[in-house]
Scaffold this motif. Structure first.
Motif, short mmCIF file in Angstrom:
data_model
loop_
_atom_site.label_atom_id
_atom_site.label_comp_id
_atom_site.label_asym_id
_atom_site.label_seq_id
_atom_site.Cartn_x
_atom_site.Cartn_y
_atom_site.Cartn_z
N THR A 123 0.84 -1.20 0.00
CA THR A 123 0.00 0.00 0.00
C THR A 123 0.88 1.25 0.00
OG1 THR A 123 -0.03 0.15 2.40
CG2 THR A 123 -1.73 -1.21 1.37
N PRO A 124 0.30 2.41 -0.31
CA PRO A 124 1.10 3.65 -0.27
C PRO A 124 1.19 4.28 1.13
CG PRO A 124 -1.05 4.08 -1.24
CD PRO A 124 -1.03 2.63 -0.88
N TYR A 125 0.58 3.65 2.17
CA TYR A 125 0.50 4.32 3.48
C TYR A 125 1.73 4.07 4.33
CZ TYR A 125 -4.23 3.83 1.74
OH TYR A 125 -5.30 3.80 0.93
N ALA A 126 2.38 5.17 4.76
CA ALA A 126 3.62 5.06 5.55
C ALA A 126 3.39 4.32 6.85
CB ALA A 126 4.18 6.46 5.83
N ASN A 127 2.25 4.55 7.54
CA ASN A 127 2.06 3.89 8.83
C ASN A 127 1.84 2.38 8.65
OD1 ASN A 127 -0.58 4.27 7.79
ND2 ASN A 127 -1.43 4.03 9.85
N TRP A 128 1.24 1.95 7.54
CA TRP A 128 1.10 0.52 7.28
C TRP A 128 2.46 -0.13 7.00
CZ3 TRP A 128 -3.99 -1.19 4.38
CH2 TRP A 128 -5.09 -0.89 5.21
N HIS A 129 3.35 0.64 6.33
CA HIS A 129 4.71 0.12 6.13
C HIS A 129 5.37 -0.15 7.47
CE1 HIS A 129 5.12 2.00 1.83
NE2 HIS A 129 4.20 1.05 1.92
N GLU A 130 5.18 0.79 8.40
CA GLU A 130 5.80 0.63 9.72
C GLU A 130 5.23 -0.60 10.44
OE1 GLU A 130 6.71 3.92 12.40
OE2 GLU A 130 5.90 5.24 10.84
N VAL A 131 3.90 -0.76 10.34
CA VAL A 131 3.28 -1.95 10.95
C VAL A 131 3.88 -3.22 10.34
CG1 VAL A 131 1.13 -3.24 11.23
CG2 VAL A 131 1.11 -0.76 11.44
N ALA A 132 4.09 -3.20 9.02
CA ALA A 132 4.65 -4.38 8.35
C ALA A 132 6.05 -4.70 8.86
CB ALA A 132 4.67 -4.16 6.84
N TRP A 133 6.85 -3.66 9.08
CA TRP A 133 8.21 -3.91 9.60
C TRP A 133 8.17 -4.47 11.02
CZ3 TRP A 133 12.43 -4.76 7.13
CH2 TRP A 133 12.63 -4.18 5.86
N GLY A 134 7.28 -3.89 11.82
CA GLY A 134 7.13 -4.41 13.19
C GLY A 134 6.68 -5.87 13.15
N ALA A 135 5.74 -6.17 12.24
CA ALA A 135 5.24 -7.53 12.11
C ALA A 135 6.38 -8.46 11.66
CB ALA A 135 4.10 -7.58 11.10
N ALA A 136 7.25 -7.97 10.78
CA ALA A 136 8.38 -8.78 10.32
C ALA A 136 9.29 -9.14 11.48
CB ALA A 136 9.16 -8.03 9.24
#
Lengths: 253, 280
Positions: free
Chosen positions: B244-257
């Motif tokens: 997705t283009p959303y910066a906060n979702w990217h952050e969630v994805a990294w945390g999830a990783a």
């Protein structure tokens, strides 16, 4: 007249179509030691495995003739019963690595339902370890795993494991081939005292004539799957009838 | 005077160590970048990261609660299906090596080891999702079980085969039945290897994505334990959010990783230390 511990009649073994043993006729009286000698590949180990029907676990193996152990016709009875009647010790010490010293001896009687309670089991384990001349060395560390023992002690543990089933017939496949001379002497002493004090007979495979002469009452000499000579140890030692036996005893075969 | 052989040996050692470092470099890069980019969002969200639902686009960090629980539930249910089947087929093929069925099982499980996981997803879609008329945790765990079975079977087979034959012979010579020899001796001696295989299977399916794409649905709004309802997994969440283009979702994805990596490493280390080694 002594009872017969082991009788084979025209015993033959084929594995994968290849003849390993041919027409073997042996009669061993009770409470005697039979040494089976012969060069490598002469069928000595196969003979032991034919007696306790361990060959049943080998695919494409055919056994012909008869094996009678203390009046029990081995090949027309339950193989598990035959194996409980006989104990076996192998060439390389193989105590179960996943069990303690105590459990190695106890597992046989336990799984076969031979004991009523813990005390009886304790007594049996102690008796077996004493007969194998190991008790004094392990009584303080029965909970240890067997790899902490030396090779010779491990082999005596295997002897105790076999004895714990109180077998009528003990089969030993070159039990001293992989142990030092002191342990070998202890094992030989243990075997001698077993036949003298217990209702037990022993078949002992060896490829050294000296050992055969030292501890056996009877000798069987196998060569290429055939029984070349069978008889009292003293007679064969002094006066072998067959040229091959004479040469084997001199270390030429 | 320079000894040519010595120079050659030095050169060989240097080259092989460089290549070895090159080979493990990506692993360190993964761990480093996951830590570097995964720690900040988790610190920002606190413990809530493990329990909360994901945030709306553009608003905060929230958490990955439903996906985390889904991952565990999927791994657990797929193990419940896969582990007994793997264990049984490994035992069968080791105990009856000449049986045609066990030869077939062996070949098939080696072939399935390399099957593209997306195909497993498609298969389960037609076999489970379509008849049921909906995505479900059950469909996901069937797909993961299919991924797991060849893997665990191979592991368990190798563990059982590494038990020297002489112990089984000793067991038979004591009058034990086949069942007693198999369970009291073979399985007991190989238990560490078997358990490692089961745990590695568990670890493997916690990281799978493709078999879940069109089987589990994407339940991210609440924690669900219903085996017939929608579920989700961390890997699926990462896959979706990172695109997705959303910066906060990217952050969630990294945390999830980072969470996923920690789960994997924990299981891996557990499998190393859980059982005492049987010294042969």
């Amino acid at each position: 007249m002594r009872k017969v511990a082991l009788l084979t009649e025209n015993l033959g073994v084929k594995i994968g179509g290849k003849e390993i043993l041919r027409n073997l006729n042996i009669e061993l009286p009770e409470r005697r030691i039979l040494a089976v000698m012969g060069p490598s590949g002469s069928g000595k180990s196969t003979l032991l495995r034919a007696v306790n029907r361990l060959l049943d676990t080998v695919p494409s193996c055919e056994v012909s003739g008869r094996v009678v152990i203390h009046g029990v016709d081995a090949y027309s009875s339950d193989p598990y019963k035959v194996r409980r009647l006989t104990g076996m010790v192998f060439q390389v010490p193989n105590p179960f690595p996943n069990m303690s010293i105590y459990d190695n001896v106890a597992i046989g009687p336990k799984l076969n339902g031979l004991v009523k309670d813990r005390r009886e089991l304790d007594d049996l384990v102690r008796w077996a370890l004493e007969r194998a001349m190991l008790w004094d060395e392990v009584r303080e560390r029965l909970k240890d795993p067997p790899h902490k023992l030396s090779g010779g002690q491990q082999q005596r543990l295997c002897l105790a494991r076999a004895l714990a089933l109180r077998p009528k017939l003990l089969l030993l496949d070159e039990p001293t081939a992989n142990v030092d001379p002191i342990n070998a002497a202890k094992i030989e002493e243990a075997l001698r005292s077993l036949v003298e004090t217990q209702e037990i007979s022993i078949i002992f495979v060896t490829h050294t004539p000296h050992q055969a002469m030292r501890i056996s009452d009877y000798v069987a000499f196998l060569y290429m799957g055939e029984l070349v000579e069978f008889g009292l140890t003293q007679e064969i030692a002094l006066n072998p009838k067959h040229e091959l036996t004479r040469r084997f005893l001199k270390g030429e075969v | 005077m320079v000894d040519v052989r010595e120079v050659k040996e030095k050169a060989f050692i240097v080259i092989s160590s460089l290549l070895a470092i090159l080979a493990v470099l990506p692993i360190f890069h993964i761990i480093f970048s996951v830590l570097y980019r995964g720690i900040p969002p988790i610190l920002a969200a606190g413990m809530g990261f493990l329990t909360e639902v994901p945030p709306p686009p553009g608003g905060g960090i929230g958490g990955i609660g439903p996906s985390l629980v889904g991952t565990f539930m999927l791994a657990l249910t797929s193990s419940l299906i896969g582990a007994p089947l793997s264990f049984a087929s490994a035992l069968f093929s080791v105990e009856f090596p000449d049986n045609p069925i066990s030869k077939g099982v062996r070949t098939l499980s080696k072939a399935l080891l390399q099957i593209p996981s997306i195909l497993v997803g498609m298969l389960v879609y037609t076999l489970v999702v379509v008849p049921m008329g909906r995505f479900s945790m059950l469909a996901g765990s069937v797909a993961l079980a299919i991924m797991m079975i060849p893997y665990v079977t191979t592991y368990v087979e190798e563990a059982l085969e590494s038990v020297p034959k002489t112990y089984k012979e000793a067991g038979y010579s004591l009058g034990f039945s086949r069942t007693q020899v198999v369970f009291k001796i073979s399985v007991s001696i190989a238990k560490r290897g078997i358990l490692t295989g089961l745990l590695m299977g568990f670890a493997k399916v916690t990281g799978e994505t493709a078999p879940l794409l069109f089987t589990v649905g994407k339940q991210r709004q609440e924690i669900s334990l219903d085996p017939l309802g929608y579920s989700d997994s961390i890997s699926l969440l990462i896959f979706d959010f990172i695109q997705t283009p959303y910066a906060n979702w990217h952050e969630v994805a990294w945390g999830a990783a980072l969470v996923l990596t920690s789960i994997f490493l924990t299981i891996f280390l557990m499998s190393r230390s859980l059982t005492r080694r049987v010294v042969l």
